[in-house]
Design a protein around this motif. Structure first.
Motif, PDB file in Angstrom:
ATOM      1  N   PHE A 173     -13.971 -14.034   5.011  1.00 14.45           N
ATOM      2  CA  PHE A 173     -14.422 -13.473   6.289  1.00 14.45           C
ATOM      3  C   PHE A 173     -13.477 -13.763   7.458  1.00 14.45           C
ATOM      4  N   ILE A 174     -12.554 -14.711   7.304  1.00 15.97           N
ATOM      5  CA  ILE A 174     -11.758 -15.116   8.473  1.00 15.97           C
ATOM      6  C   ILE A 174     -10.256 -15.164   8.246  1.00 15.97           C
ATOM      7  N   TRP A 175      -9.793 -15.203   6.998  1.00 10.60           N
ATOM      8  CA  TRP A 175      -8.383 -15.502   6.752  1.00 10.60           C
ATOM      9  C   TRP A 175      -7.586 -14.242   6.410  1.00 10.60           C
ATOM     10  N   LYS A 176      -6.396 -14.122   7.009  1.00 11.01           N
ATOM     11  CA  LYS A 176      -5.437 -13.080   6.659  1.00 11.01           C
ATOM     12  C   LYS A 176      -4.127 -13.743   6.246  1.00 11.01           C
ATOM     13  N   THR A 177      -3.555 -13.261   5.155  1.00  8.62           N
ATOM     14  CA  THR A 177      -2.268 -13.784   4.691  1.00  8.62           C
ATOM     15  C   THR A 177      -1.148 -12.857   5.150  1.00  8.62           C
ATOM     16  N   CYS A 178      -0.072 -13.462   5.587  1.00 10.01           N
ATOM     17  CA  CYS A 178       1.075 -12.733   6.143  1.00 10.01           C
ATOM     18  C   CYS A 178       1.671 -11.764   5.112  1.00 10.01           C
ATOM     19  N   LEU A 179       1.797 -10.501   5.501  1.00  6.22           N
ATOM     20  CA  LEU A 179       2.377  -9.492   4.615  1.00  6.22           C
ATOM     21  C   LEU A 179       3.856  -9.749   4.356  1.00  6.22           C
ATOM     22  N   VAL A 180       4.557 -10.300   5.331  1.00  6.70           N
ATOM     23  CA  VAL A 180       5.987 -10.584   5.150  1.00  6.70           C
ATOM     24  C   VAL A 180       6.178 -11.631   4.053  1.00  6.70           C
ATOM     25  N   HIS A 181       5.347 -12.669   4.072  1.00  2.00           N
ATOM     26  CA  HIS A 181       5.448 -13.686   3.027  1.00  2.00           C
ATOM     27  C   HIS A 181       5.104 -13.103   1.659  1.00  2.00           C
ATOM     28  N   PHE A 182       4.099 -12.221   1.614  1.00  2.00           N
ATOM     29  CA  PHE A 182       3.762 -11.564   0.353  1.00  2.00           C
ATOM     30  C   PHE A 182       4.960 -10.772  -0.168  1.00  2.00           C
ATOM     31  N   LYS A 183       5.593 -10.010   0.708  1.00  2.00           N
ATOM     32  CA  LYS A 183       6.731  -9.184   0.291  1.00  2.00           C
ATOM     33  C   LYS A 183       7.915 -10.038  -0.142  1.00  2.00           C
ATOM     34  N   ARG A 184       8.118 -11.163   0.531  1.00  2.00           N
ATOM     35  CA  ARG A 184       9.208 -12.064   0.133  1.00  2.00           C
ATOM     36  C   ARG A 184       9.019 -12.515  -1.315  1.00  2.00           C
ATOM     37  N   GLY A 185       7.766 -12.813  -1.669  1.00  2.00           N
ATOM     38  CA  GLY A 185       7.487 -13.226  -3.038  1.00  2.00           C
ATOM     39  C   GLY A 185       7.807 -12.136  -4.043  1.00  2.00           C
ATOM     40  N   VAL A 186       7.491 -10.893  -3.687  1.00  2.00           N
ATOM     41  CA  VAL A 186       7.794  -9.772  -4.582  1.00  2.00           C
ATOM     42  C   VAL A 186       9.305  -9.553  -4.671  1.00  2.00           C
ATOM     43  N   PHE A 187       9.993  -9.689  -3.557  1.00  2.57           N
ATOM     44  CA  PHE A 187      11.445  -9.485  -3.559  1.00  2.57           C
ATOM     45  C   PHE A 187      12.165 -10.519  -4.436  1.00  2.57           C
ATOM     46  N   LYS A 188      11.564 -11.684  -4.614  1.00  2.00           N
ATOM     47  CA  LYS A 188      12.156 -12.678  -5.515  1.00  2.00           C
ATOM     48  C   LYS A 188      12.118 -12.205  -6.966  1.00  2.00           C
ATOM     49  N   LEU A 189      11.241 -11.248  -7.252  1.00  2.00           N
ATOM     50  CA  LEU A 189      11.124 -10.705  -8.606  1.00  2.00           C
ATOM     51  C   LEU A 189      12.036  -9.509  -8.838  1.00  2.00           C
ATOM     52  N   GLU A 190      12.640  -9.007  -7.777  1.00  2.00           N
ATOM     53  CA  GLU A 190      13.372  -7.730  -7.854  1.00  2.00           C
ATOM     54  C   GLU A 190      14.448  -7.739  -8.935  1.00  2.00           C
ATOM     55  N   ALA A 191      15.151  -8.862  -9.087  1.00  2.00           N
ATOM     56  CA  ALA A 191      16.239  -8.925 -10.071  1.00  2.00           C
ATOM     57  C   ALA A 191      15.721  -9.036 -11.505  1.00  2.00           C
ATOM     58  N   HIS A 192      14.414  -9.246 -11.661  1.00  2.00           N
ATOM     59  CA  HIS A 192      13.857  -9.491 -12.993  1.00  2.00           C
ATOM     60  C   HIS A 192      12.957  -8.364 -13.492  1.00  2.00           C
ATOM     61  N   VAL A 193      12.795  -7.313 -12.673  1.00  2.00           N
ATOM     62  CA  VAL A 193      11.935  -6.192 -13.069  1.00  2.00           C
ATOM     63  C   VAL A 193      12.640  -4.878 -12.733  1.00  2.00           C
ATOM     64  N   ASP A 194      12.160  -3.783 -13.340  1.00  2.00           N
ATOM     65  CA  ASP A 194      12.754  -2.486 -13.004  1.00  2.00           C
ATOM     66  C   ASP A 194      12.146  -1.962 -11.704  1.00  2.00           C
ATOM     67  N   ASP A 195      12.704  -0.878 -11.194  1.00  2.00           N
ATOM     68  CA  ASP A 195      12.284  -0.345  -9.895  1.00  2.00           C
ATOM     69  C   ASP A 195      10.812   0.057  -9.885  1.00  2.00           C
ATOM     70  N   TYR A 196      10.334   0.596 -10.993  1.00  2.00           N
ATOM     71  CA  TYR A 196       8.939   1.044 -11.047  1.00  2.00           C
ATOM     72  C   TYR A 196       7.989  -0.143 -10.886  1.00  2.00           C
ATOM     73  N   VAL A 197       8.239  -1.211 -11.628  1.00  2.00           N
ATOM     74  CA  VAL A 197       7.391  -2.402 -11.542  1.00  2.00           C
ATOM     75  C   VAL A 197       7.487  -3.020 -10.153  1.00  2.00           C
ATOM     76  N   PHE A 198       8.710  -3.096  -9.640  1.00  2.00           N
ATOM     77  CA  PHE A 198       8.927  -3.680  -8.310  1.00  2.00           C
ATOM     78  C   PHE A 198       8.112  -2.945  -7.248  1.00  2.00           C
ATOM     79  N   ASN A 199       8.175  -1.623  -7.250  1.00  2.00           N
ATOM     80  CA  ASN A 199       7.459  -0.833  -6.244  1.00  2.00           C
ATOM     81  C   ASN A 199       5.949  -0.911  -6.444  1.00  2.00           C
ATOM     82  N   CYS A 200       5.513  -1.009  -7.691  1.00  2.00           N
ATOM     83  CA  CYS A 200       4.080  -1.163  -7.952  1.00  2.00           C
ATOM     84  C   CYS A 200       3.567  -2.480  -7.382  1.00  2.00           C
ATOM     85  N   LEU A 201       4.279  -3.550  -7.629  1.00  2.00           N
ATOM     86  CA  LEU A 201       3.864  -4.861  -7.140  1.00  2.00           C
ATOM     87  C   LEU A 201       3.839  -4.897  -5.618  1.00  2.00           C
ATOM     88  N   LEU A 202       4.814  -4.264  -5.011  1.00  2.00           N
ATOM     89  CA  LEU A 202       4.956  -4.277  -3.556  1.00  2.00           C
ATOM     90  C   LEU A 202       3.820  -3.520  -2.860  1.00  2.00           C
TER      91      LEU A 202
END
Length: 319
Positions: free
Chosen positions: A191-220
């Motif tokens: 009811f009260i907490w929001k997590t930063c979208l930038v931090h979420f995206k940073r986590g996904v970008f760390k996976l970019e070198a380990h997944v194909d473009d389709y998976v990367f965009n799906c996760l993002l």
């Protein structure tokens, strides 16, 4: 002055003259004892906790504390460069509707970032605000008198869970009065907490070198899913992944029941108007780190760090 040893000797002599009791936690404790002799409206250090291996210092500027009761949201984040060693600075920032600007009203110095440590931090913050202002701080969802719509932070679970623990500890939510049936930490954070979208995206970008473009965009794309069918398909997609990097990333996301809802408007239990009126990232507080570093030094001793911001607040309040 071109000799490194001579410069160190000069700095050490000046430090010894200015801080005869040293610049460590014991010196901070003595400074706190001085503060306790002052009126509550003149205190800067509001508590010093030294137990086992945990050291926590809670500081709030009394001239700014009253402003939190008119704030639309609070934002928290840790920065790691101010103090030399293992102690880090955790900031409490608010948004002032009338002035349309951000303001850091409190700083906590801690050498621990566990859930237990954040219980001490949050409880110290709420208690100090109550003592300074004479009023309890609460969230609007739990108290109609409050203007606080939510809290925004990164995806580190300990600080969010610590907040939930303290809301229960301080009995800030009364389900039989406001109709919000939250009796668990996970339920409260929905009811009260929001997590930063930038931090979420940073986590996904760390996976970019380990997944194909389709998976990367799906996760993002998770924060932008709108229907229960889309969200269920996303869960199935991640759960079925054989990629160990994706598996580890997904395990973290589902380990906290409140985390994914704190990223997605369709999943959150936060009032949608409140969601829309609060930031989706922690950029305001990230920007304050840069601003602080332009004014104050980094790699300071703990006493110098605490006192430097006390002086900074004093100058601010006099301008």
């Amino acid at each position: 002055m071109v000799n490194n040893r001579k410069r160190r000797e000069i700095l050490q002599s000046v430090r010894a003259a200015n801080f005869p009791d040293g610049t460590g936690m014991k010196a901070v404790l003595r400074e706190f004892e001085k503060d306790k002799s002052r009126n509550i409206g003149d205190r800067y250090i509001h508590s010093v906790i030294m137990q086992a291996n945990m050291d926590i210092i809670i500081t709030i500027n009394p001239d700014l504390a009253e402003l939190v009761h008119d704030a639309s949201w609070i934002m928290v984040d840790t920065t790691f460069t101010v103090v030399h060693g293992t102690t880090n600075e955790w900031k409490l920032l608010i948004w002032l509707k009338g002035l349309d600007k951000r303001t850091v009203i409190g700083r906590v110095w801690s050498n621990k970032a566990t859930r237990e440590a954040f219980v001490v931090v949050w409880n110290g913050i709420f208690e100090a605000i109550k003592l300074i202002t004479g009023k309890l701080l609460n969230f609007k969802v739990f108290s109609k008198k409050s203007s606080l719509l939510g809290a925004i932070g990164d995806s580190e679970g300990a600080q969010a869970q610590g907040l939930g623990d303290v809301i229960i500890l301080r009995r800030m939510n009364t389900p039989q009065v406001n109709g919000i049936p939250t009796v668990t930490v996970d339920g409260i954070l929905l009811f009260i907490w929001k997590t930063c979208l930038v931090h979420f995206k940073r986590g996904v970008f760390k996976l970019e070198a380990h997944v194909d473009d389709y998976v990367f965009n799906c996760l993002l794309g998770f924060p932008y899913l709108e229907t229960s069918e889309e969200i269920a398909a996303y869960h199935d997609f991640c759960q079925a992944s054989k990629n160990p990097k994706v598996q580890s990333w997904w395990a973290h996301k589902i380990s906290y029941p409140w985390l994914l809802p704190s990223l997605n408007r369709s999943l959150t239990q936060m009032n949608h108007l409140h969601w829309d009126l609060t930031p989706g990232d922690t950029n305001p507080i990230e920007g304050s780190h840069v601003q602080d570093n332009q004014v104050n030094h980094t790699n300071l001793t703990i006493l110098e760090a605490v006192l430097s911001y006390n002086i900074f607040y004093f100058i601010y309040s006099c301008c």
